[in-house]
Design an enzyme around this catalytic site. Structure first.
Site, PDB file in Angstrom:
ATOM      1  N   LYS A 194      -3.844  10.111  -0.943  1.00  0.00           N
ATOM      2  CA  LYS A 194      -2.238   9.528  -0.973  1.00  0.00           C
ATOM      3  C   LYS A 194      -0.948   9.961  -1.999  1.00  0.00           C
ATOM      4  O   LYS A 194      -0.322  10.721  -1.220  1.00  0.00           O
ATOM      5  CB  LYS A 194      -2.463   8.149  -0.816  1.00  0.00           C
ATOM      6  CG  LYS A 194      -1.136   7.277  -1.205  1.00  0.00           C
ATOM      7  CD  LYS A 194      -0.801   5.672  -0.899  1.00  0.00           C
ATOM      8  CE  LYS A 194       0.350   5.677  -1.850  1.00  0.00           C
ATOM      9  NZ  LYS A 194       0.520   4.617  -2.482  1.00  0.00           N
ATOM     10  N   LYS A 208       5.173   8.827 -11.427  1.00  0.00           N
ATOM     11  CA  LYS A 208       4.197   8.641 -11.406  1.00  0.00           C
ATOM     12  C   LYS A 208       3.813   9.486 -10.309  1.00  0.00           C
ATOM     13  O   LYS A 208       2.875   9.980 -11.004  1.00  0.00           O
ATOM     14  CB  LYS A 208       4.414   6.975 -10.634  1.00  0.00           C
ATOM     15  CG  LYS A 208       2.924   6.613  -9.479  1.00  0.00           C
ATOM     16  CD  LYS A 208       1.450   6.007 -10.620  1.00  0.00           C
ATOM     17  CE  LYS A 208       0.756   5.939 -10.124  1.00  0.00           C
ATOM     18  NZ  LYS A 208      -0.696   5.328 -10.207  1.00  0.00           N
ATOM     19  N   PRO A 214       0.996  -1.167  -0.120  1.00  0.00           N
ATOM     20  CA  PRO A 214       0.222   0.222  -0.127  1.00  0.00           C
ATOM     21  C   PRO A 214       1.050   0.948   0.069  1.00  0.00           C
ATOM     22  O   PRO A 214       0.583   2.258  -0.983  1.00  0.00           O
ATOM     23  CB  PRO A 214      -0.706  -0.171   1.137  1.00  0.00           C
ATOM     24  CG  PRO A 214      -0.660  -1.532   1.403  1.00  0.00           C
ATOM     25  CD  PRO A 214       0.116  -2.465   1.447  1.00  0.00           C
TER      26      PRO A 214
HETATM   27  P1  NAD Z   1      -4.548  -2.899  -1.274  1.00  0.00           P
HETATM   28  O1  NAD Z   1      -4.559  -1.948  -0.208  1.00  0.00           O
HETATM   29  O2  NAD Z   1      -5.403  -4.161  -2.595  1.00  0.00           O
HETATM   30  O3  NAD Z   1      -2.977  -4.601  -1.425  1.00  0.00           O
HETATM   31  C1  NAD Z   1      -1.965  -4.357  -1.025  1.00  0.00           C
HETATM   32  C2  NAD Z   1      -1.886  -6.067  -0.332  1.00  0.00           C
HETATM   33  O4  NAD Z   1      -0.326  -5.971   0.682  1.00  0.00           O
HETATM   34  C3  NAD Z   1      -3.204  -6.279   0.485  1.00  0.00           C
HETATM   35  O5  NAD Z   1      -3.081  -7.803   0.520  1.00  0.00           O
HETATM   36  C4  NAD Z   1      -2.356  -6.139   2.323  1.00  0.00           C
HETATM   37  O6  NAD Z   1      -2.471  -7.096   3.147  1.00  0.00           O
HETATM   38  C5  NAD Z   1      -0.659  -6.090   1.793  1.00  0.00           C
HETATM   39  N1  NAD Z   1       0.178  -5.670   3.028  1.00  0.00           N
HETATM   40  C6  NAD Z   1       0.346  -5.426   3.276  1.00  0.00           C
HETATM   41  N2  NAD Z   1       1.385  -4.887   4.111  1.00  0.00           N
HETATM   42  C7  NAD Z   1       1.830  -5.952   4.455  1.00  0.00           C
HETATM   43  C8  NAD Z   1       3.121  -6.229   4.870  1.00  0.00           C
HETATM   44  N3  NAD Z   1       4.167  -5.865   5.603  1.00  0.00           N
HETATM   45  N4  NAD Z   1       3.095  -7.523   4.120  1.00  0.00           N
HETATM   46  C9  NAD Z   1       2.838  -8.157   3.233  1.00  0.00           C
HETATM   47  N5  NAD Z   1       1.439  -8.056   2.874  1.00  0.00           N
HETATM   48  C10 NAD Z   1       1.011  -6.426   3.526  1.00  0.00           C
HETATM   49  O7  NAD Z   1      -4.096  -2.335  -2.575  1.00  0.00           O
HETATM   50  P2  NAD Z   1      -3.545  -2.226  -4.247  1.00  0.00           P
HETATM   51  O8  NAD Z   1      -5.017  -1.387  -4.624  1.00  0.00           O
HETATM   52  O9  NAD Z   1      -3.212  -3.646  -4.438  1.00  0.00           O
HETATM   53  O10 NAD Z   1      -2.639  -0.762  -4.467  1.00  0.00           O
HETATM   54  C11 NAD Z   1      -1.295  -1.607  -4.246  1.00  0.00           C
HETATM   55  C12 NAD Z   1      -0.598  -0.474  -4.847  1.00  0.00           C
HETATM   56  O11 NAD Z   1      -0.122  -0.184  -6.506  1.00  0.00           O
HETATM   57  C13 NAD Z   1      -0.601   1.179  -3.780  1.00  0.00           C
HETATM   58  O12 NAD Z   1       0.904   1.721  -3.097  1.00  0.00           O
HETATM   59  C14 NAD Z   1      -1.718   1.604  -4.002  1.00  0.00           C
HETATM   60  O13 NAD Z   1      -0.700   3.213  -4.187  1.00  0.00           O
HETATM   61  C15 NAD Z   1      -0.841   1.118  -6.118  1.00  0.00           C
HETATM   62  N6  NAD Z   1      -1.477   1.244  -6.894  1.00  0.00           N
HETATM   63  C16 NAD Z   1      -2.807   1.385  -7.196  1.00  0.00           C
HETATM   64  C17 NAD Z   1      -4.102   1.370  -8.577  1.00  0.00           C
HETATM   65  C18 NAD Z   1      -5.545   0.968  -8.181  1.00  0.00           C
HETATM   66  O14 NAD Z   1      -6.186   1.418  -8.862  1.00  0.00           O
HETATM   67  N7  NAD Z   1      -5.788   0.540  -6.738  1.00  0.00           N
HETATM   68  C19 NAD Z   1      -3.202   1.963  -9.583  1.00  0.00           C
HETATM   69  C20 NAD Z   1      -2.678   2.304  -9.355  1.00  0.00           C
HETATM   70  C21 NAD Z   1      -0.812   1.788  -8.463  1.00  0.00           C
END
Ligand code: NAD
Length: 298
Positions: free
Chosen positions: A249, A174, A69
């Site tokens: 964020k 980004k 995240p």
């Molecule tokens: P999400 O919250 O769905 O997934 C994050 C995962 O990381 C969760 O499954 C959580 O359990 C896991 N996690 C957290 N801490 C952890 C740890 N210490 N060890 C192992 N696992 C851990 O988030 P997402 O939507 O998949 O986004 C991930 C990244 O991608 C973020 O930085 C977000 O800003 C970026 N992003 C998201 C999108 C979108 O549309 N969702 C688009 C572009 C970029």
């Protein structure tokens, strides 16, 4: 290739799925068991669930990818005592695709480099749809020779793979893009609300903007006014899409980076305050185009 994958959320889950479909062997970890189970159920026997980053670090991986995240999670997974860098052998490559601030990306990569591990920052755009379809854009910072070495892996998960320069520059690209996106969405929301309140039909107004000098992605592909476009969050109650809190964020990352560089970003800061207000009102889970509701009569 033997790949470790940490963070199987909305983005990481489908990215790992595409790597498995392409024939890579995966060891995975996520704090949420449900996220791990979803993937292991889909690929019985081809993916191994691990109990901690340390276990992945010591399992003989060629490459480890993280999709977490925020910066705090990245620091804990890479720099913690049971994390990756305290436990991996030299020459294990690392790719972090989380969206974090460029400074943290550079700091973690420097620790990795000092102990003989190559690290690339490779944040993505394209959303969950792009992650599922394997059409993400990757913005990659780090050594160019390493970018070229792992380009085939990126290509399994994305369509547009761009080398941005040295360490942290993927995050720079980004952060700059998403700051502009936040600003342009608010601008589009204001312009659409003004035009409609003065009597214009929203579809006609959007059509004019989209063939005039106000045209932008927020207007022609993701218009925030309900009913202008089909299949976008504004036409389904602002559900799905890119959450307002995720935009908040990213605007915070831009503000932090700008402060360090002593670079003025007046509109970026205003956009951050507007999304902060919107989030405080309980809208953080809505798609970021819902910010138009701040400018429309209830
Ligand atoms: P999400 O919250 O769905 O997934 C994050 C995962 O990381 C969760 O499954 C959580 O359990 C896991 N996690 C957290 N801490 C952890 C740890 N210490 N060890 C192992 N696992 C851990 O988030 P997402 O939507 O998949 O986004 C991930 C990244 O991608 C973020 O930085 C977000 O800003 C970026 N992003 C998201 C999108 C979108 O549309 N969702 C688009 C572009 C970029």
């Amino acid at each position: 290739m033997k790949i470790g994958f940490i963070g199987l959320g909305n983005m990481g889950g489908p990215m790992a799925n595409n790597l498995l479909k392409a024939g890579h062997e995966l060891c995975v970890f996520d704090l949420a068991e449900v996220a791990v189970k979803k993937l292991t159920d889909q690929h019985l026997g081809k993916v191994t669930a691990m109990s901690a980053p340390k276990q992945i670090a010591t399992a003989g991986m060629d490459l480890i990818i993280t999709m977490l995240p925020a910066a705090a999670h990245v620091k804990s997974v890479y720099l913690g005592p049971d994390g990756l860098l305290a436990n991996i052998p030299q020459n294990t490559a690392l790719i972090d695709s989380s969206t974090i601030d460029p400074q943290t990306a550079r700091e973690v990569a420097a620790v990795a480099a000092a102990q003989g591990n190559v690290m690339l920052d490779a944040p993505v755009s394209g959303g969950t749809g792009g992650a599922e379809a394997g059409t993400l854009t990757f913005m990659v910072g780090g050594e160019e020779v390493e970018f070229n070495r792992y380009k085939t892996v990126f290509t399994v998960m994305g369509k547009n793979i761009v080398y941005c320069g040295g360490s942290g520059n993927g995050q720079v690209a980004k952060v700059a893009n998403n700051m502009l996106l936040g600003i342009s969405m608010i601008g589009t929301a204001e312009a659409m609300s003004l035009g409609v309140s003065l009597g214009m039909d929203p579809k006609v107004l959007a059509g004019i903007i989209n063939t005039s000098s106000g045209r932008c992605w927020s207007s022609d592909t993701y218009n925030p006014f309900p009913g202008v476009l089909e299949n976008v969050p504004s036409s389904r109650g602002y559900t799905g899409g890119f959450g307002s809190d995720l935009m908040l964020k990213d605007l915070g990352l831009a503000a932090e980076a700008a402060k360090l560089a002593r670079q003025p970003i007046p509109l970026g800061s205003l956009a951050q305050q507007i999304y902060q207000t919107f989030s405080l009102q309980g809208n953080g889970g809505l798609d970021f185009s819902a910010v138009i509701n701040l400018f429309r009569k209830k």
